[in-house]
Write an enzyme that holds these catalytic residues in place. Structure first.
Site, PDB file in Angstrom:
ATOM      1  N   HIS A 188       0.748  -1.143  -0.246  1.00 23.92           N
ATOM      2  CA  HIS A 188       0.066   0.006   0.054  1.00 23.92           C
ATOM      3  C   HIS A 188       1.019   1.358  -0.295  1.00 23.92           C
ATOM      4  O   HIS A 188       0.357   2.292  -0.111  1.00 23.92           O
ATOM      5  CB  HIS A 188      -0.716  -0.486   0.649  1.00 23.92           C
ATOM      6  CG  HIS A 188      -2.182  -0.851   0.684  1.00 23.92           C
ATOM      7  ND1 HIS A 188      -1.421  -2.518   1.259  1.00 23.92           N
ATOM      8  CD2 HIS A 188      -3.327  -0.911  -0.260  1.00 23.92           C
ATOM      9  CE1 HIS A 188      -3.506  -3.044   0.881  1.00 23.92           C
ATOM     10  NE2 HIS A 188      -4.110  -1.493  -0.199  1.00 23.92           N
ATOM     11  N   GLU A 430     -11.786 -10.102  -6.787  1.00 23.09           N
ATOM     12  CA  GLU A 430      -9.653  -9.922  -6.449  1.00 23.09           C
ATOM     13  C   GLU A 430      -9.755 -11.343  -5.347  1.00 23.09           C
ATOM     14  O   GLU A 430      -8.750 -11.436  -5.105  1.00 23.09           O
ATOM     15  CB  GLU A 430      -9.880  -9.229  -5.183  1.00 23.09           C
ATOM     16  CG  GLU A 430     -10.659  -8.573  -4.534  1.00 23.09           C
ATOM     17  CD  GLU A 430      -9.982  -7.539  -3.654  1.00 23.09           C
ATOM     18  OE1 GLU A 430      -9.538  -6.962  -3.678  1.00 23.09           O
ATOM     19  OE2 GLU A 430     -11.132  -7.344  -3.020  1.00 23.09           O
ATOM     20  N   ASP A 454      -4.743  -7.942  -5.435  1.00 19.81           N
ATOM     21  CA  ASP A 454      -5.478  -9.067  -4.248  1.00 19.81           C
ATOM     22  C   ASP A 454      -5.414 -10.556  -5.729  1.00 19.81           C
ATOM     23  O   ASP A 454      -4.850 -11.626  -5.674  1.00 19.81           O
ATOM     24  CB  ASP A 454      -6.695  -9.167  -3.399  1.00 19.81           C
ATOM     25  CG  ASP A 454      -6.086  -7.997  -2.371  1.00 19.81           C
ATOM     26  OD1 ASP A 454      -4.709  -8.913  -1.922  1.00 19.81           O
ATOM     27  OD2 ASP A 454      -6.417  -7.390  -1.799  1.00 19.81           O
ATOM     28  N   CYS A 501      -9.699  -1.576 -10.845  1.00 15.32           N
ATOM     29  CA  CYS A 501      -9.561  -0.847 -10.114  1.00 15.32           C
ATOM     30  C   CYS A 501      -7.623  -0.776  -9.721  1.00 15.32           C
ATOM     31  O   CYS A 501      -7.588  -0.356  -8.518  1.00 15.32           O
ATOM     32  CB  CYS A 501     -10.228  -0.451  -8.694  1.00 15.32           C
ATOM     33  SG  CYS A 501     -10.893  -1.361  -7.832  1.00 15.32           S
TER      34      CYS A 501
HETATM   35  C1  PEP Z   1      -6.633  -4.884  -5.482  1.00 16.72           C
HETATM   36  O1  PEP Z   1      -6.625  -5.617  -4.342  1.00 16.72           O
HETATM   37  O2  PEP Z   1      -6.500  -4.896  -6.591  1.00 16.72           O
HETATM   38  C2  PEP Z   1      -8.025  -3.470  -4.909  1.00 16.72           C
HETATM   39  C3  PEP Z   1      -6.885  -2.727  -5.595  1.00 16.72           C
HETATM   40  O3  PEP Z   1      -6.959  -3.469  -3.508  1.00 16.72           O
HETATM   41  P1  PEP Z   1      -6.132  -3.245  -2.610  1.00 16.72           P
HETATM   42  O4  PEP Z   1      -4.884  -2.693  -3.373  1.00 16.72           O
HETATM   43  O5  PEP Z   1      -6.396  -1.764  -1.489  1.00 16.72           O
HETATM   44  O6  PEP Z   1      -6.246  -4.732  -1.854  1.00 16.72           O
HETATM   45 MG    MG Z   2      -7.426  -5.675  -3.477  1.00 17.22          MG
END
Ligand code: PEP
Ligand code: MG
Length: 542
Positions: A188, A430, A454, A501
């Protein structure tokens, strides 16, 4: 000159002093106070102290750089005492019975966002100033420098690693670049750096230590290099790179207002991913058509106790209003795994990525889900919002979650509360399971959004937090692309729209593939929107 090599996760060249951050918990999170007049008085005392500090800085700067350079501190002094600003801070303290440092943080972010959205470039520039002033007030109120950076000048932030909650609390106006000893490409922290468009390198290794603190350095995010005390030849080379990047940026600015359509007429919606109110201005200034992923867990990460319905509602409403009719996809809290929050008191798990995270946690704690859904539906009266659930594997989960959403909407309607007429409900794809049974899930929702971060982690069995397995994380792996294709086919067969996303959505090497798959929307870091529009407008799929 010393040269350290890492993995570049966000490009760009920056020059400045290294600030080695010793990790410690920081923050201006919300606390309920009993003594509101006492809190107002604390704020007033902090204002007086800030004015005095800025007075000293003004004198120092006058001596060092003259009137023109010192004038900034006078502007900051005026801002600290500005009537609208002070009233807004007082308003938060009084109406929310909140602590002063939280009220200053929230107000500073709101004002900064308002300034950033104005047409006047002078007012746009005030956005950074109001953040700076608010940071000073918070540091006085808490006795800790906001974001842990006790520096008057922007710095290259070096540290061993940062958790998402630490990263969100950093004052980004003070950061030229991120350099971490550990960290992985899809952590993140890397995502946040990309979303802010701040050059970043991870995995620099153990040579990155406190010994470099204060040394002059240069970061080349694309090449993945940190130069300490760079020599003349390196500086010249980096300056040429930076100049080329500036010219490219200027070109991208000209694409604002134009459609993201390929030469043969395929149009994709380009949305932005945001992690909090502070990122909205970036989404708007980069001309995103909407927000494709609002990570609501950051509302929880920034608080030090469960944000109640009213507190959540106020944030979601502000997001909906700021986006002024552009769609905002709110993802319900994705807490668990790497996003741990003390007050959730989650049990220890041996495999947290496979544990009680995302929608699983919401289903496990229905009252928290209900509060969040009520707050979201109340906000739906103020803009075009959609709700999306993360970490889905089975139809029964989707049925339970959409039933909870309908129940929250019905409750509010029965109470006579206004809610939006069309709030789309969707899920993230995901897990491989969700992609494989996308044809069963599609009829249950209005849309899909691929969480490729994910999806890749679970498909390739590669922990996204573990840099030791980063080299096994092939982001173009055929298995992941196959799963995306399956989901796209299922979505379209049922007349649903599908977006991406996860970080893969911004990968230029795959844009053509996604267009061919008929992906309807790509939601990417705000800083990537115009870059991607530029690329899409040059593609010809015919
Ligand atoms: C993902 O897993 O691609 C996603 C957009 O969610 P995060 O990165 O917040 O887990
Ligand atoms: Mg995710």
């Amino acid at each position: 000159m010393e040269q350290l090599t890492g993995k570049g996760v966000c490009g760009g060249v920056r020059l400045g002093p290294i600030y080695y951050l010793e990790r410690r918990p920081l923050g201006a999170s919300r606390r309920r106070v009993d003594d509101v007049p006492g809190e107002l008085a604390r704020f007033q005392r902090a204002q007086a102290e800030a004015v005095a500090q800025l007075g000293h800085l003004h004198q120092e700067a006058l001596a060092k750089v003259g009137e023109a350079g010192a004038a900034l501190f006078e502007v900051h002094q005026m801002m600290v005492e500005d009537l609208d600003y002070s009233e807004a801070v007082r308003g938060v303290i009084e109406t929310q019975e909140a602590n002063a440092e939280y009220a200053v943080t929230a107000t500073g972010k709101n004002f900064a966002q308002l300034f950033a959205q104005m047409d006047d470039p002078y007012m746009n520039a005030r956005s950074a100033d109001v953040l700076d002033v608010s940071a000073r007030l918070v540091s006085i109120l808490t006795g800790q420098p906001l974001g842990g950076i006790d520096s008057e000048v922007p710095v290259i932030l070096a540290t061993d690693d940062l958790t998402p909650s630490e990263t969100v609390q950093l004052d980004e106006s003070k950061i030229l670049a991120f350099v971490t000893a550990g960290g992985s490409t899809n952590s993140h922290t890397a995502i946040l750096a990309r979303s802010l468009g701040i050059p970043a390198l991870v995995q620099v290794g153990e040579r990155l230590t406190h010994q470099w603190h204060g040394r002059r350095a240069a970061v080349d995010g694309q090449a993945g290099r940190l130069y300490i005390e760079p020599d003349e030849a390196t500086l010249t080379e980096l300056e040429a790179k930076a100049e080329a990047a500036r010219r490219h940026q200027a070109l991208l600015q000209e694409l604002k207002g134009l459609p993201s359509r390929s030469l043969d007429g395929r149009e994709v919606e380009l949305f932005a991913n945001v992690n909090g109110l502070g990122d909205l201005a970036l989404a708007l200034t980069n001309d995103a058509a909407g927000i494709g992923l609002f990570r609501t867990e950051f509302v929880f990460l920034e608080a030090d106790d469960y944000p109640d319905e009213g507190a959540q509602f106020r944030i979601y409403k502000q997001v909906a209003q700021t986006m002024a009719g552009k769609k905002v996809v709110f993802r319900t809290m994705d807490i668990g795994a790497d996003k741990q929050i003390d007050y959730f008191d989650l049990a220890h798990e041996d495999n947290p990525a496979l544990g009680l995270r995302g929608a699983r946690l919401s289903l496990d704690r229905p009252q928290l889900l209900r509060v969040q859904l009520r707050a979201l539906y109340r906000a739906s009266a103020y803009g075009a919002i959609a709700i999306m659930f993360p970490m889905i594997a089975s139809p029964w989960e989707v049925e339970a979650l959409t039933a909870a959403a309908r129940a929250a909407a019905d409750e509010l309607t029965a109470e006579g509360v206004d809610i939006g007429t069309k709030v789309e409900l969707g899920i993230m794809i995901e897990t491989p399971a969700a992609a494989l049974i996308a044809d069963q899930l599609a009829p249950l929702v209005d849309f899909f959004s691929i969480g490729s971060n994910d999806l890749t982690q679970y498909t390739l069995a590669v922990d996204r937090q573990n840099d030791a397995v980063d080299r096994f994380c092939d982001t173009h792996h055929a298995a992941v692309l196959k799963l995306i294709e399956l989901a796209a086919q299922a979505a379209h067969a049922h007349g649903r729209w599908i977006g991406i996303c996860g970080e893969l959505g911004a990968d230029p090497a795959l844009t053509e593939t996604f267009l061919r798959l008929g992906i309807d929307e790509l939601s990417v870091s705000p800083a990537k929107v115009l870059e991607l529009r530029h690329l899409i407008r040059s593609l010809d799929l015919s």
